[in-house]
Motif scaffolding. Structure first.
Motif, PDB file in Angstrom:
ATOM      1  N   GLN A 108       8.381   3.016   2.196  1.00 22.00           N
ATOM      2  CA  GLN A 108       8.402   1.555   2.158  1.00 22.00           C
ATOM      3  C   GLN A 108       9.078   1.036   3.426  1.00 22.00           C
ATOM      4  N   ASP A 137      -1.379  -1.417  -3.055  1.00 17.56           N
ATOM      5  CA  ASP A 137       0.059  -1.472  -3.341  1.00 17.56           C
ATOM      6  C   ASP A 137       0.211  -2.416  -4.534  1.00 17.56           C
ATOM      7  N   ARG A 140       4.871  -3.683  -5.061  1.00 15.99           N
ATOM      8  CA  ARG A 140       5.718  -4.585  -4.280  1.00 15.99           C
ATOM      9  C   ARG A 140       5.264  -6.028  -4.456  1.00 15.99           C
ATOM     10  N   ALA A 143       2.762  -7.961  -1.940  1.00 14.20           N
ATOM     11  CA  ALA A 143       2.097  -6.981  -1.062  1.00 14.20           C
ATOM     12  C   ALA A 143       0.634  -7.352  -0.835  1.00 14.20           C
ATOM     13  N   ALA A 191       1.204   1.721  -1.682  1.00 17.22           N
ATOM     14  CA  ALA A 191       2.626   1.366  -1.817  1.00 17.22           C
ATOM     15  C   ALA A 191       3.492   2.359  -1.053  1.00 17.22           C
TER      16      ALA A 191
END
Length: 446
Positions: A108, A137, A140, A143, A191
């Motif tokens: 990340q 992803d 998050r 994202a 992700a």
């Protein structure tokens, strides 16, 4: 990038300066310093030791030609070994499927999403591909929105299913969409995950097996140094990726990751991120990077970047305008925009042989053109097209409008006039005319 390493290596080679021949003693002394320089740059210890052992073996095994000084020979050997250490050959993408699939992986915050956009932009503009970005992803917050913003910046479509948490399904549907709508490359953004997070590693391993990508790329922030190499090894053990992407190489990085990663994971570095702009990405060339580390510049990359911004039709029109003395502030502004698109100004300057060290301590701001642009934007269309109109009162108005002063406006107009004269010399009468004109120029006062 690599500034401290370049300095340290230069100092190391000075040990051999003035020496008549290479001996085991002076080579050992030089390489001891080289090894320290590599370790300070955060290069893996085993890699640094192996590197200096190889250089020593090659240096002692060579007879120095009378035309080549020991110091020069050592630079040549170190250059070749640095290039070899970073992979030797340039490694491109292998895109064979229809559509071709590229899977992104990494920690990340390593810059995967931004790089996905940069890669899509590169494939679209340089290889005439039609890429589709895929938002996988699902953890998050924002994202998906970030990928849509990135896609919007480069004019590339984004496939997303905000309510779906099954990445295999999302990827399947995206590939179907690509086939249906004629997209020839699918770039799957995933992700960020830690190698110790078993559940997350299982997910990306499953996704890779499910979509069988042409390329699995590991994106790593080069600022993390040696940790980047260790993380790359852990990811490679699970994913067996095809290549590495080093981001943030324009930052204050010691460069150890770039020099160690190829040896540790035996996978090539394929791309490097060299700035925040969406065009700021380069194919990784080991030999050119070795040139830059050793302060030799990188003219080839500089020319390539200039050619990417070069429009032949525009250039022909511009040449005619210059020959007729019609080059104006509109043309001047276009030239500035082209230079800005080439990338970070300090990075560009460092590509010129012999200039890298000179600009290292200088503060070359990417906003250096802002004042010039403000002055030109404060001119009326008529003034931009006909600089002869710029009398004293107009210059005072422009200074107020641009938040500068009359001296700065006068300086820009003077520089513009000098640029116009020089361009006319070069395009009008070729090199002979230019030399003749230079002879006729007034002598500078002593």
């Amino acid at each position: 990038m690599f500034e401290n390493l370049s300095d340290r290596l230069e100092r190391s080679f000075k040990i051999l300066k003035g020496e008549g021949k290479i001996t085991e003693i002076n080579v050992a002394e030089t390489l001891k310093d080289v090894r320290r320089a590599l370790l300070d740059a955060d290069v893996n210890y085993k890699v640094a030791k192996s590197f200096t052992d190889t250089v020593k073996q090659k240096a002692l095994g060579m007879n120095v030609l009378t035309a080549v000084k020991p110091g020069q020979l050592m630079v040549k050997i170190v250059h070749d070994e640095l290039a070899e250490l970073m992979g030797g050959e340039t490694a491109g993408l292998n895109l064979t499927q229809k559509p071709a699939i590229i899977l992104m992986s990494g920690l990340q915050g390593s810059g995967k999403t931004t790089f996905s956009g940069k890669l899509a932009n590169m494939l679209k503009t340089k290889q005439n591909k039609k890429p589709l970005l895929v938002a996988c992803d699902v953890y998050r917050p924002a994202a998906i929105e970030q990928l849509k913003v990135v896609g919007g910046q480069v004019g590339v479509a984004v496939y997303a299913e905000p309510e779906n948490k099954n990445v295999n399904e999302i990827a399947d549907h995206a590939i179907q969409e690509a086939r249906a709508k004629g997209y020839d490359v699918v770039i799957v953004d995933t992700a960020g995950r830690l190698a110790i997070d078993e559940q997350m590693m299982n997910e990306i391993e499953s996704l890779k097996n499910h979509v069988s990508p042409d390329e699995t790329l590991f994106v790593v922030d080069s600022m993390t140094g040696q940790d980047a190499v260790n993380t790359a090894k852990e990811f490679n053990d699970r994913l067996d990726f095809n290549g590495v992407v080093l981001t943030k190489l324009d930052g204050d990085t010691r460069g150890g990751a770039a020099l160690s990663i190829r040896t540790v994971v035996t996978k090539p570095i394929k791309f490097i991120g060299i700035g925040e702009k969406m065009e700021a990405v380069d194919v990784f060339h080991p030999s050119r990077m070795a040139d830059r580390i050793l302060g030799m510049g990188d003219v080839v990359s500089l020319v390539e970047r200039a050619q990417e911004q070069f429009d032949e039709e525009e250039a022909k029109k511009l040449q005619k305008k210059i020959q007729k003395n019609q080059f104006d502030f509109n043309d001047f502004m276009k030239q500035i925009q082209q230079i800005k698109k080439m990338g970070n100004l300090k990075d560009l300057a460092s590509m010129i042989p012999g200039v890298g060290k000179a600009v290292r301590e200088m503060d070359i701001d990417d906003n250096a053109f802002k004042g010039i642009e403000a002055i030109i934007n404060s001119m009326t269309p008529a003034e931009r097209s006909n600089p002869a109109l710029l009398n004293t009162s107009r210059r005072q108005r422009i200074a107020k409008g641009s938040g500068t002063n009359v001296q700065e406006v006068n300086r820009l107009i003077k520089q513009f006039d000098q640029t116009r004269k020089m361009m006319k010399m070069v395009t009008g009468s070729g090199m002979k005319g230019m030399m003749a004109n230079m002879k006729n120029m007034p002598k500078m006062p002593h």
